[in-house]
Design a protein around this motif. Structure first.
Motif, PDB file in Angstrom:
ATOM      1  N   THR A  95      37.361 -25.696  47.876  1.00 11.00           N
ATOM      2  CA  THR A  95      35.998 -25.177  47.724  1.00 11.00           C
ATOM      3  C   THR A  95      35.041 -26.314  47.406  1.00 11.00           C
ATOM      4  O   THR A  95      35.450 -27.362  46.893  1.00 11.00           O
ATOM      5  N   ILE A  96      33.773 -26.098  47.695  1.00 14.69           N
ATOM      6  CA  ILE A  96      32.759 -27.112  47.404  1.00 14.69           C
ATOM      7  C   ILE A  96      32.687 -27.369  45.894  1.00 14.69           C
ATOM      8  O   ILE A  96      32.476 -28.505  45.465  1.00 14.69           O
ATOM      9  N   THR A  97      32.928 -26.349  45.086  1.00  9.22           N
ATOM     10  CA  THR A  97      32.934 -26.525  43.627  1.00  9.22           C
ATOM     11  C   THR A  97      34.076 -27.442  43.206  1.00  9.22           C
ATOM     12  O   THR A  97      33.878 -28.375  42.421  1.00  9.22           O
ATOM     13  N   GLU A  98      35.264 -27.194  43.734  1.00  6.58           N
ATOM     14  CA  GLU A  98      36.415 -28.035  43.403  1.00  6.58           C
ATOM     15  C   GLU A  98      36.179 -29.477  43.844  1.00  6.58           C
ATOM     16  O   GLU A  98      36.448 -30.422  43.097  1.00  6.58           O
ATOM     17  N   ARG A  99      35.645 -29.651  45.051  1.00 10.08           N
ATOM     18  CA  ARG A  99      35.387 -31.012  45.547  1.00 10.08           C
ATOM     19  C   ARG A  99      34.300 -31.701  44.716  1.00 10.08           C
ATOM     20  O   ARG A  99      34.419 -32.880  44.389  1.00 10.08           O
ATOM     21  N   SER A 100      33.256 -30.958  44.353  1.00  9.47           N
ATOM     22  CA  SER A 100      32.171 -31.534  43.545  1.00  9.47           C
ATOM     23  C   SER A 100      32.670 -31.944  42.160  1.00  9.47           C
ATOM     24  O   SER A 100      32.314 -33.013  41.651  1.00  9.47           O
ATOM     25  N   ASN A 101      33.491 -31.099  41.554  1.00  2.00           N
ATOM     26  CA  ASN A 101      34.041 -31.433  40.241  1.00  2.00           C
ATOM     27  C   ASN A 101      34.989 -32.627  40.321  1.00  2.00           C
ATOM     28  O   ASN A 101      35.067 -33.419  39.380  1.00  2.00           O
ATOM     29  N   SER A 102      35.670 -32.775  41.450  1.00  2.00           N
ATOM     30  CA  SER A 102      36.532 -33.945  41.640  1.00  2.00           C
ATOM     31  C   SER A 102      35.700 -35.220  41.755  1.00  2.00           C
ATOM     32  O   SER A 102      36.117 -36.279  41.285  1.00  2.00           O
ATOM     33  N   THR A 144      29.747 -28.408  37.694  1.00  4.64           N
ATOM     34  CA  THR A 144      28.986 -27.211  38.042  1.00  4.64           C
ATOM     35  C   THR A 144      29.759 -26.313  38.976  1.00  4.64           C
ATOM     36  O   THR A 144      30.749 -26.706  39.571  1.00  4.64           O
ATOM     37  N   THR A 145      29.242 -25.121  39.098  1.00  5.06           N
ATOM     38  CA  THR A 145      29.693 -24.217  40.136  1.00  5.06           C
ATOM     39  C   THR A 145      28.668 -24.323  41.251  1.00  5.06           C
ATOM     40  O   THR A 145      27.471 -24.172  41.020  1.00  5.06           O
ATOM     41  N   VAL A 146      29.129 -24.628  42.440  1.00  4.62           N
ATOM     42  CA  VAL A 146      28.231 -24.858  43.564  1.00  4.62           C
ATOM     43  C   VAL A 146      28.392 -23.714  44.556  1.00  4.62           C
ATOM     44  O   VAL A 146      29.506 -23.312  44.874  1.00  4.62           O
ATOM     45  N   ASP A 147      27.267 -23.195  45.020  1.00  2.62           N
ATOM     46  CA  ASP A 147      27.319 -22.156  46.047  1.00  2.62           C
ATOM     47  C   ASP A 147      27.744 -22.774  47.367  1.00  2.62           C
ATOM     48  O   ASP A 147      27.272 -23.850  47.740  1.00  2.62           O
ATOM     49  N   GLU A 148      28.651 -22.075  48.052  1.00  2.00           N
ATOM     50  CA  GLU A 148      29.081 -22.535  49.374  1.00  2.00           C
ATOM     51  C   GLU A 148      27.883 -22.500  50.313  1.00  2.00           C
ATOM     52  O   GLU A 148      26.984 -21.692  50.156  1.00  2.00           O
TER      53      GLU A 148
END
Length: 189
Positions: A95-102, A144-148
């Motif tokens: 997910t974009i959230t997982e990738r952003s947090n990474s 953060t939590t990012v919207d797809e």
């Protein structure tokens, strides 16, 4: 051309299974920070930080070998003239959230690695170098939590690209590596 690509999920799974206190992205960032700071790969600089918490000798050894390969690959990519350096992050299936947090974890590791590797505030970086380090620290603090969506994907790509190029730039700046074109043809009169 990327070198033998080391898989994010493989590294992450190994570190989690072994009981390490870091994720693959953070480990890679840390090693890249140390390399940028010291221009070296001394495992003594990273093993105490990345392998802390691993009790089992076999797990420790397996994790060490994997991280040593990762450090070697990172240094070769950073030094390459072909700008092949890439951050060790989850693939596009995550997910974009997982990738952003990474990316945040990667930046936290990078900032720590710069510090452990010997870069301090007294270093005379150019304003661009200084700004890059400040940006990395700021990114490391965002979770953060990012919207797809397409906008999120574009923003993610731009941030990763900025960091990717910035790492190469900061290494060159710290070590004042002047890349000159040695293939210039002599002008014959």
């Amino acid at each position: 051309k990327r070198l033998n690509m080391i898989d994010y999920n493989l590294v992450n799974t190994q570190l989690i299974y072994a009981g390490a206190d870091v994720w693959a992205s953070e480990s890679h960032g840390f090693q890249c920070g140390i390399f940028c700071a010291s221009n070296g790969l001394a495992s003594a600089l990273w093993q105490d930080y990345l392998l802390v918490g691993i009790e089992d000798k076999a797990d420790f050894d397996e994790s060490f070998v994997m991280l040593a390969e990762l450090a070697q690959q990172a240094s070769e990519e950073i030094l390459s003239d072909e700008l092949i350096f890439t951050l060790l992050l989850p693939d596009d299936q995550a997910t974009i959230t997982e990738r952003s947090n990474s990316v945040s974890k990667w930046c936290a590791g990078f900032a720590s690695g710069l510090g452990i590797g010997g870069v301090d505030k007294k270093l005379n970086l150019t304003s661009e170098g200084d700004e890059f380090v400040r940006d990395v620290v700021a990114i490391s603090r965002t979770e953060t939590t990012v919207d797809e969506g397409e906008n999120a994907e574009v923003a993610y790509f731009e941030i990763v690209e900025y960091i990717r190029v910035g790492v190469i730039f900061i290494h060159r700046e710290i070590h004042k590596i002047q890349k000159t074109n040695t293939n210039r043809e002599e002008i014959v009169h």
